[in-house]
Design an enzyme around this catalytic site. Structure first.
Site, short mmCIF file in Angstrom:
data_model
loop_
_atom_site.label_atom_id
_atom_site.label_comp_id
_atom_site.label_asym_id
_atom_site.label_seq_id
_atom_site.Cartn_x
_atom_site.Cartn_y
_atom_site.Cartn_z
N GLU A 217 38.75 40.14 44.36
CA GLU A 217 37.70 39.99 45.38
C GLU A 217 36.33 40.27 44.76
O GLU A 217 35.59 41.17 45.18
CB GLU A 217 38.00 40.88 46.60
CG GLU A 217 39.31 40.47 47.25
CD GLU A 217 39.59 41.06 48.64
OE1 GLU A 217 38.88 41.96 49.07
OE2 GLU A 217 40.54 40.57 49.28
N GLU A 350 47.31 37.82 48.18
CA GLU A 350 47.34 38.79 49.29
C GLU A 350 47.48 38.00 50.59
O GLU A 350 46.63 37.16 50.89
CB GLU A 350 46.07 39.64 49.33
CG GLU A 350 45.97 40.61 48.17
CD GLU A 350 44.78 41.55 48.26
OE1 GLU A 350 44.35 41.90 49.38
OE2 GLU A 350 44.28 41.95 47.18
#
Ligand code: AHR
Length: 551
Positions: A217, A350
């Site tokens: 991220e 994820e």
């Protein structure tokens, strides 16, 4: 449309179990069709689509996986025995570690060398806003003792039968530390100082780690980069990394949610520099949060409860999960602008449901939540999406393995249970390595009310694969109150036999717990009919696997 009253009536009518629920539900004739097209193969379903995620977060590692060699909890070299035994049965493709956001704060050197000499460090998650009010900020979730490091993780993977997938720190360590980590893991026996250190740590032979995430991220906790800045960092980190004979599969940190511009701008820059070929996989993250009635900026406060939820929140989670399909399509198409041969694949590292704090299995299990039949429906329909997109998705990691978000397991001290999501992974395991087949579905949509407005979700989810003469067809009926009766046919071969296993509970809120570990578990069903079309009834909020032998 399901009203709250209908929903509650359905729940009370079926407390005695799924069979009774089927009998008492409204009688229907076949309202749906499922056609599996043998002559329209999509691609081989990568076993890595059935991968997992282990972050140094809350009770995932300490307590969940690592109990230590001297624990009274049964363990194999410090790793919880019950967990590895159960995980092995669902054949994990790869296991991602140590984060998540934690990864960009982690120095791998803190987790190697003699266990009693390893430093204790403040955990990335210590100040997270997600801690339940009044929770004590102490223990390994706040101060990482470094006992579960590279070697312990690699051994855990070996025990469980999954490949290690490391996430490298791109935000707070220099590129050289990444190369050194690769060297520690993969350089040949006796070749380098780090290979010697690895041997001293108990692993003489190279670990041959293939999967490496380059940051996590990177638009947020992984460095707040712009896509152009991240592209520069990615190139710096991945330039001239020796591979020691292991073809490294480097995964780039993808967008925040569905942000198309992050993907486009990253690949544009990579293409300008002639470096697209360096990327093996492009990460997507997608959580389903049941924020009803709120703006996405309020998600943090507005998330719903894991156990107590009205029909609206149930369907909303299902709808949010279905966004996965369009995310895959849109980012795949953008990547194709810069990589026409589609050499770079998607890695959904994820995914899962994320609810409000309150159902943690124990104090300290930050982001821990209970997992009900609703989560089983989310898991199965998401895995169907991956199977149907087997040509695009090379890996997917459910978040997370144990005691955190959409877990397969809950574990605390000597207590242990599997969740309905675990049973979905067990039902779907046969898809791994098989050929995904195009499946045509027709079913009435399910209507519900969202923020007082009419909304709909698909009436059925399915995917199919073939290996030799065996077809596996997995089907989810998301409706809370309607049995789905479907005509099923595999086009292109006669039917020899079929059997079914279903995961269903009278109440969609049903879940397993330490006290009732088998409250939800799959059951075999009979399948009527000896030729196409088969007619099968799928109970409300159920997941079914049909194993079909072709003649
Ligand atoms: O899975 C929990 C967190 O969610 C991860 O650390 C992060 O990558 C994501 O935002």
């Amino acid at each position: 449309m399901t009203s709250r009253r209908q929903f509650l009536a359905g729940v009370s009518a079926c407390l005695a179990g799924p069979e009774i629920f089927v009998r008492e539900s409204r009688a229907q004739s076949a309202d749906s069709r499922i056609e599996v097209l043998l002559d329209e193969p999509i691609a081989t379903i990568a076993p890595e689509i059935y991968s997992h995620f282990v972050e140094q977060l809350g009770g995932v590692v300490y307590d969940g996986i690592w109990v230590g060699e001297r624990s009274k909890v049964a363990n194999v070299g410090g790793v919880r025995k019950q967990l590895v035994e159960a995980l092995r049965k669902v054949n994990p493709g790869a296991i991602r570690w140590p984060g998540g956001c934690f990864a960009d704060s982690y120095d791998w050197r803190d987790g190697v060398g003699p266990a009693d000499k390893r430093p204790k460090r403040t955990n990335f998650w210590i100040d997270a806003g997600e801690w339940p009010a009044g929770a004590r900020r102490e223990g390994p979730a706040c101060y990482d003792p470094g006992q579960f490091g590279t070697i312990e993780f690699a051994r855990f993977c070996r025990l469980a039968g999954g490949q290690p997938y490391f996430a490298a720190n791109l935000r707070s360590l220099p590129a050289q530390d990444f190369w050194r980590w690769v060297e520690y893991c993969n350089s040949p026996e006796g070749s380098t100082t780090l290979a010697e250190q690895r041997a001293a740590d108990g692993e003489r032979k190279p670990l041959n780690v293939r999967y490496w995430g380059v940051g996590n991220e990177s638009w947020g906790c992984g460095g707040n980069f712009t896509p152009e800045e991240y592209s520069t960092e990615f190139r710096r980190f991945t330039a001239w990394v020796p591979d020691y004979g292991v073809q490294l599969r480097l995964v780039g940190s993808g967008p925040n949610g569905d942000d198309a511009s992050w993907t486009r701008r990253f690949f544009e820059k990579m293409a300008q520099k002639g470096a697209v070929g360096r990327v093996w996989g492009w990460a997507l993250h997608h959580y389903a949060w049941n924020v009803t009635g709120g703006r996405i900026s309020d998600w943090f406060k507005a998330k719903g409860d894991a156990l107590k939820f009205p029909p609206e929140e149930y369907y909303e989670i299902t709808r949010q999960a279905s966004v996965m399909e369009s995310m895959i399509a849109s980012h795949w198409s953008i990547m194709g602008e810069f990589d026409r041969a589609h050499r770079v694949k998607l890695v959904v590292d994820e995914w899962g449901a994320w609810y409000a704090a309150g159902s943690e299995p124990f104090e300290g299990a930050l982001l821990g939540q209970q997992s009900t039949m609703r989560d089983a429906v989310l898991a199965s329909s998401t895995l169907d999406v991956f199977n149907r997109n087997a040509d695009k998705v090379a890996m997917a990691n459910v978040a997370q393995l144990v005691n955190c978000l959409q877990s397969l397991f809950l574990a605390h001290e000597d207590k242990f249970c599997v969740t309905p999501t675990y049973h979905v992974f067990a039902l779907y395991a046969g898809h791994q390595g098989a050929q995904s087949l195009r499946t045509v579905l027709s079913a009435p949509e399910v209507s519900y009310t969202r923020n007082s407005q009419p909304a709909k979700v698909a009436g059925i989810s399915a995917s199919a694969s073939v290996r030799g003469k065996r077809v596996i067809l997995t089907v989810t009926n998301p409706s809370l109150d309607q049995v789905r009766e479907a005509e099923i046919a595999v086009r292109g071969a006669p039917l020899a036999s079929a059997r079914a296993t279903a995961l269903a509970a009278g109440d969609v809120h049903a879940h397993n717990s330490f006290e009732a570990p088998d409250a939800v578990q799959p059951r075999e069903q009979t399948v009527a009919g000896g030729r196409w079309p088969l007619v099968h009834r799928f109970p409300p909020a159920s997941v079914t696997k049909l194993e079909i032998e072709l003649g």
